[in-house]
Design a protein around this motif. Structure first.
Motif, mmCIF file in Angstrom:
data_model
loop_
_atom_site.group_PDB
_atom_site.id
_atom_site.type_symbol
_atom_site.label_atom_id
_atom_site.label_comp_id
_atom_site.label_asym_id
_atom_site.label_seq_id
_atom_site.Cartn_x
_atom_site.Cartn_y
_atom_site.Cartn_z
ATOM 1 N N UNK A 59 31.301 27.890 45.242
ATOM 2 C CA UNK A 59 32.194 28.446 46.272
ATOM 3 C C UNK A 59 33.460 29.021 45.648
ATOM 4 N N UNK A 60 34.065 28.264 44.750
ATOM 5 C CA UNK A 60 35.311 28.684 44.108
ATOM 6 C C UNK A 60 35.116 29.962 43.287
ATOM 7 N N UNK A 61 34.106 29.970 42.436
ATOM 8 C CA UNK A 61 33.866 31.134 41.579
ATOM 9 C C UNK A 61 33.474 32.363 42.408
ATOM 10 N N UNK A 62 32.668 32.151 43.431
ATOM 11 C CA UNK A 62 32.246 33.260 44.294
ATOM 12 C C UNK A 62 33.435 33.859 45.019
ATOM 13 N N UNK A 63 34.303 33.003 45.530
ATOM 14 C CA UNK A 63 35.503 33.479 46.230
ATOM 15 C C UNK A 63 36.357 34.333 45.302
ATOM 16 N N UNK A 67 32.968 37.304 46.787
ATOM 17 C CA UNK A 67 31.711 37.032 47.491
ATOM 18 C C UNK A 67 32.022 36.072 48.640
ATOM 19 N N UNK A 68 31.736 36.518 49.854
ATOM 20 C CA UNK A 68 32.130 35.757 51.035
ATOM 21 C C UNK A 68 31.114 34.695 51.454
ATOM 22 N N UNK A 69 29.851 34.905 51.230
ATOM 23 C CA UNK A 69 28.837 33.958 51.696
ATOM 24 C C UNK A 69 27.854 33.638 50.570
ATOM 25 N N UNK A 70 28.289 32.851 49.581
ATOM 26 C CA UNK A 70 27.394 32.547 48.465
ATOM 27 C C UNK A 70 26.234 31.663 48.913
ATOM 28 N N UNK A 99 24.716 35.644 45.692
ATOM 29 C CA UNK A 99 25.772 36.246 46.494
ATOM 30 C C UNK A 99 26.003 37.672 46.069
ATOM 31 N N UNK A 100 25.895 38.551 47.004
ATOM 32 C CA UNK A 100 26.108 39.961 46.712
ATOM 33 C C UNK A 100 27.586 40.284 46.772
ATOM 34 N N UNK A 101 28.029 41.032 45.803
ATOM 35 C CA UNK A 101 29.426 41.456 45.761
ATOM 36 C C UNK A 101 29.671 42.466 46.883
ATOM 37 N N UNK A 102 30.923 42.602 47.288
ATOM 38 C CA UNK A 102 31.223 43.559 48.361
ATOM 39 C C UNK A 102 30.611 44.939 48.079
ATOM 40 N N UNK A 103 29.923 45.469 49.084
ATOM 41 C CA UNK A 103 29.299 46.776 48.953
ATOM 42 C C UNK A 103 27.843 46.702 48.537
#
Length: 133
Positions: A59-63, A67-70, A99-103
């Protein structure tokens, strides 16, 4: 007093879990044992604390990556015989962050892609012989 957590919708009951495990043992386990010449691992254990630690890290690394919804993808794996304590190459499971990056839209616009910037999680325990469900 802490708020009571509701049972997740994707939980299955004991009978369903036993059926899944029995099906695997009957349809795959016997064939694998015959082919490999030994009973392979088929259940794996991590403590709740270990899993919570990894999930918090994802969660921390994704944020930090936007990435909003890992998510977590679970993979089957097998140790090489040289890296296996018993020198047999037992099966294992490992967790991979997704988790997909924005876009980005993930694979085929659906399932999110693996996030290779976050290390996978492994090294659980396994019964020898395996525990039945």
């Amino acid at each position: 007093m802490a708020k009571k957590v509701q049972k997740p919708q994707k939980c299955i009951n004991v009978d369903e879990a036993r059926e899944l495990h029995d099906n695997w043992c009957k349809k795959r386990g016997k064939r694998l044992q015959k082919k490999l010449g030994f009973e392979d691992a088929r259940e794996f254990h991590w403590s709740v604390a270990e899993l919570e630690e990894y999930l918090a890290y994802v969660k921390q690394e994704s944020e930090e990556q936007g990435i909003k919804d890992p998510g977590i993808r679970v993979y089957l794996g097998a140790y090489s015989e040289s890296k296996c304590k018993m020198k047999k190459g037992y099966s294992t499971l490992f967790f991979a962050a997704t988790g997909s990056r924005p876009g980005a839209s993930g694979k085929d616009g659906g399932d999110p892609e693996n996030n290779y910037d976050i290390p996978a999680f492994n090294r659980g325990g396994s019964g020898n012989p395996p525990f039945d469900y």
